[in-house]
Motif scaffolding. Structure first.
Motif, short mmCIF file in Angstrom:
data_model
loop_
_atom_site.label_atom_id
_atom_site.label_comp_id
_atom_site.label_asym_id
_atom_site.label_seq_id
_atom_site.Cartn_x
_atom_site.Cartn_y
_atom_site.Cartn_z
N ALA A 5 32.99 36.99 28.80
CA ALA A 5 33.03 36.45 30.17
C ALA A 5 34.41 36.60 30.77
O ALA A 5 34.56 36.92 31.96
N ALA A 6 35.45 36.42 29.97
CA ALA A 6 36.82 36.56 30.47
C ALA A 6 37.10 38.02 30.85
O ALA A 6 37.72 38.29 31.90
N ASN A 7 36.65 38.95 30.02
CA ASN A 7 36.84 40.37 30.34
C ASN A 7 36.07 40.77 31.59
O ASN A 7 36.54 41.56 32.41
N THR A 8 34.87 40.23 31.74
CA THR A 8 34.05 40.53 32.91
C THR A 8 34.72 40.00 34.18
O THR A 8 34.77 40.69 35.20
N LEU A 9 35.23 38.78 34.12
CA LEU A 9 35.91 38.21 35.28
C LEU A 9 37.18 38.99 35.62
O LEU A 9 37.49 39.22 36.80
N LYS A 10 37.90 39.42 34.61
CA LYS A 10 39.11 40.21 34.84
C LYS A 10 38.77 41.53 35.51
O LYS A 10 39.44 41.97 36.46
N THR A 11 37.69 42.16 35.06
CA THR A 11 37.26 43.43 35.65
C THR A 11 36.80 43.23 37.09
O THR A 11 37.11 44.03 37.96
N LEU A 12 36.07 42.16 37.34
CA LEU A 12 35.59 41.89 38.69
C LEU A 12 36.73 41.57 39.65
O LEU A 12 36.64 41.86 40.85
#
Length: 64
Positions: A5-12
């Motif tokens: 989830a943290a990687n996804t938020l960073k990418t977004l």
């Protein structure tokens, strides 16, 4: 799951910035074909008169 989830938020968060940079870099490239269609705006320099000095130098250097 938390790391995903943290990687996804960073990418977004990076996507809008990357899209803006890509747009700024691609605008000049995409504008070139539209500028080339208008050939009437080309300003050319006047043709230079030929003085014939090159031929004189060539003949004088061959004699030396």
């Amino acid at each position: 799951m938390n790391r995903l989830a943290a990687n996804t938020l960073k990418t977004l968060r990076l996507l809008p910035r990357a899209a803006l940079i890509l747009t700024v870099l691609s605008v000049p490239v995409l504008a070139v074909p539209t500028m080339r269609t208008n050939a009437g705006s080309t300003i050319e320099a006047p043709a230079l008169r030929k003085s014939g000095l090159g031929f004189v130098l060539l003949v004088s250097l061959q004699r030396a």
